[in-house]
Write an enzyme that holds these catalytic residues in place. Sequence first.
Site, mmCIF file in Angstrom:
data_model
loop_
_atom_site.group_PDB
_atom_site.id
_atom_site.type_symbol
_atom_site.label_atom_id
_atom_site.label_comp_id
_atom_site.label_asym_id
_atom_site.label_seq_id
_atom_site.Cartn_x
_atom_site.Cartn_y
_atom_site.Cartn_z
ATOM 1 N N GLY A 232 0.826 -1.202 0.000
ATOM 2 C CA GLY A 232 0.000 0.000 0.000
ATOM 3 C C GLY A 232 0.855 1.245 0.000
ATOM 4 O O GLY A 232 1.983 1.244 -0.503
ATOM 5 N N SER A 233 0.329 2.308 0.580
ATOM 6 C CA SER A 233 1.011 3.602 0.530
ATOM 7 C C SER A 233 2.155 3.666 1.536
ATOM 8 O O SER A 233 2.154 2.961 2.548
ATOM 9 C CB SER A 233 0.018 4.730 0.822
ATOM 10 O OG SER A 233 -0.321 4.726 2.200
ATOM 11 N N LYS A 235 2.736 6.133 3.477
ATOM 12 C CA LYS A 235 2.242 6.739 4.717
ATOM 13 C C LYS A 235 1.719 5.657 5.668
ATOM 14 O O LYS A 235 2.078 5.608 6.847
ATOM 15 C CB LYS A 235 1.136 7.747 4.394
ATOM 16 C CG LYS A 235 0.577 8.453 5.620
ATOM 17 C CD LYS A 235 -0.594 9.363 5.254
ATOM 18 C CE LYS A 235 -1.259 9.907 6.514
ATOM 19 N NZ LYS A 235 -2.554 10.536 6.232
ATOM 20 N N VAL A 236 0.881 4.775 5.159
ATOM 21 C CA VAL A 236 0.347 3.696 5.995
ATOM 22 C C VAL A 236 1.459 2.699 6.324
ATOM 23 O O VAL A 236 1.542 2.186 7.438
ATOM 24 C CB VAL A 236 -0.845 2.993 5.299
ATOM 25 C CG1 VAL A 236 -1.375 1.854 6.165
ATOM 26 C CG2 VAL A 236 -1.962 3.998 5.011
ATOM 27 N N GLY A 237 2.340 2.454 5.356
ATOM 28 C CA GLY A 237 3.453 1.530 5.579
ATOM 29 C C GLY A 237 4.351 1.960 6.727
ATOM 30 O O GLY A 237 4.819 1.131 7.521
ATOM 31 N N GLU A 254 5.692 -3.470 0.789
ATOM 32 C CA GLU A 254 5.780 -3.124 -0.636
ATOM 33 C C GLU A 254 4.977 -1.843 -0.804
ATOM 34 O O GLU A 254 3.745 -1.862 -0.804
ATOM 35 C CB GLU A 254 5.200 -4.257 -1.493
ATOM 36 C CG GLU A 254 5.897 -5.595 -1.294
ATOM 37 C CD GLU A 254 7.294 -5.646 -1.898
ATOM 38 O OE1 GLU A 254 7.695 -4.680 -2.573
ATOM 39 O OE2 GLU A 254 7.991 -6.651 -1.685
ATOM 40 N N CYS A 288 2.207 0.658 -8.604
ATOM 41 C CA CYS A 288 3.320 1.229 -7.836
ATOM 42 C C CYS A 288 4.581 1.381 -8.672
ATOM 43 O O CYS A 288 5.386 2.279 -8.436
ATOM 44 C CB CYS A 288 3.601 0.377 -6.597
ATOM 45 S SG CYS A 288 3.916 -1.358 -6.971
#
Length: 486
Positions: A232-233, A235-237, A254, A288
């Site tokens: 995912g993003s 920011k969330v990662g 990833e 991505c």
Amino acid sequence: MSSNFTDLAQQYIGGEWRPGTGSWDIIDFNPYNGEKLASITIATVDEVDDAYKAAEAAQKQWAAGNPYARRAVFEKALRLVEDREAEITDLIIAELGGTRLKAAFELHLAKEFLRESIQLALRPEGKILPSPIDGKENRLYRVPVGVVGVISPFNFPFLLAIKSVAPALALGNGVVLKPHQNTPVVGGSLIAKIFEDAGLPGGLLNVVITDIAEIGDAFIAHPVPKVISFTGSDKVGRHVATVCASLFKRTVLELGGNSALVVLDDADVDYAVDAAVFSRFVHQGQVCMAANRILVDRSIQAEFTDKFVAKVKSLKAGDPRDPETVLGPVINSSQADAISGAVEQALAEGATALVHGTTTDNLVQPTVLTDVPDESSILRQEIFGPVALLIPFDGEEEAVRLVNDTPYGLSGAVHTADVERGVAFAKQIDTGMFHVNDGTVHDEPLVPFGGEKHSGMGRLNGETTVDAFTTQKWISVQHGRSAFPF
């Protein structure tokens, strides 16, 4: 079509299909026409707990069993995906807005990764290592981590869920999968159904369809999973990594990219145009690895730009069910708004639109920008949509500087008549992956996949998948007698 969604619009926990007990529903929409596909009552913290406990309870026996028996489940799962390809294609088109071309691309790769999982069941090998101590035998065992939590994204949910779920299971783990709210079926319950029909014992794979607003960090902070695989993003990662590190969990992250496709002065321009258009616009640019930035040597800028713009203008946007459609809708209205907003900001900052696509509902027509000011934020962010930035450069040294001027480091490509020149260029770029005379969007079962900088941590595929979902255990045997100093 909707009946398929209705059948799969449930939680799958402990080998049973059941509704969530949350107080609200996730509504699954077709992003192209707005049709309601399903309504799914969300899973609560209690269901997340049930799912992890079910995986933990089933995992020990699964890991202790014969790996050849495990392998048979993946052989059957592969056959089921092949048999149901038309049905899965329809689900991808309806839930993701993926075109037929995109669905075929995703299914091809998903089958490749299932084939690799068949091999992975037999892959973990132990070692006997020498010892400086007489009579000692050092055995190194490779063992499953136990339970893996997998969070799949909305762009390639079938492939990217299978890419973690199938190897984790093949290597002897239990799994709990949380799909993205926009793709709960293709990224979640569809996969559970395939493995259930393939004979996977109940409890080993669980799917919880829920939302962070309901469960907070419960999925990643739960004490059972030892590894969290998140796509995912960034920011969330970053949040996932922080929570997991504080709890001594391993992560495979990833994350996003801002990849560049570079066209050097000696490149085959027509071929580079084809590679650049595919790398930027496949699945509406919601990839991505997509080539956000296309860097062209100033000596061939005019020729490349004319041909690139002409090809982009020829791309058909519209109904993803139509085999002629190249660009379907983006996943939801907030994505569509974010893409339009980024373009308008860049134009306000002084960029020039060579193609300025309109947005109707979730259907975003392609845009091509040039003359983007150096300080413009659009140059350094991930644009998850059909927007290409054309950037001229003078010589390789400037190209390397521009490519690396981003917080991301996922993929990239360079086009040149001299392969070794391309390799020398690639070595200077801070990315996990880089391709010479090709596109930027690639994934293969045996080659380590992942990014540098804000594009992720860890790798998947091949031996790196074994490293991700297993751990090593040293058991020594003293065949003689040790001498102790007291």
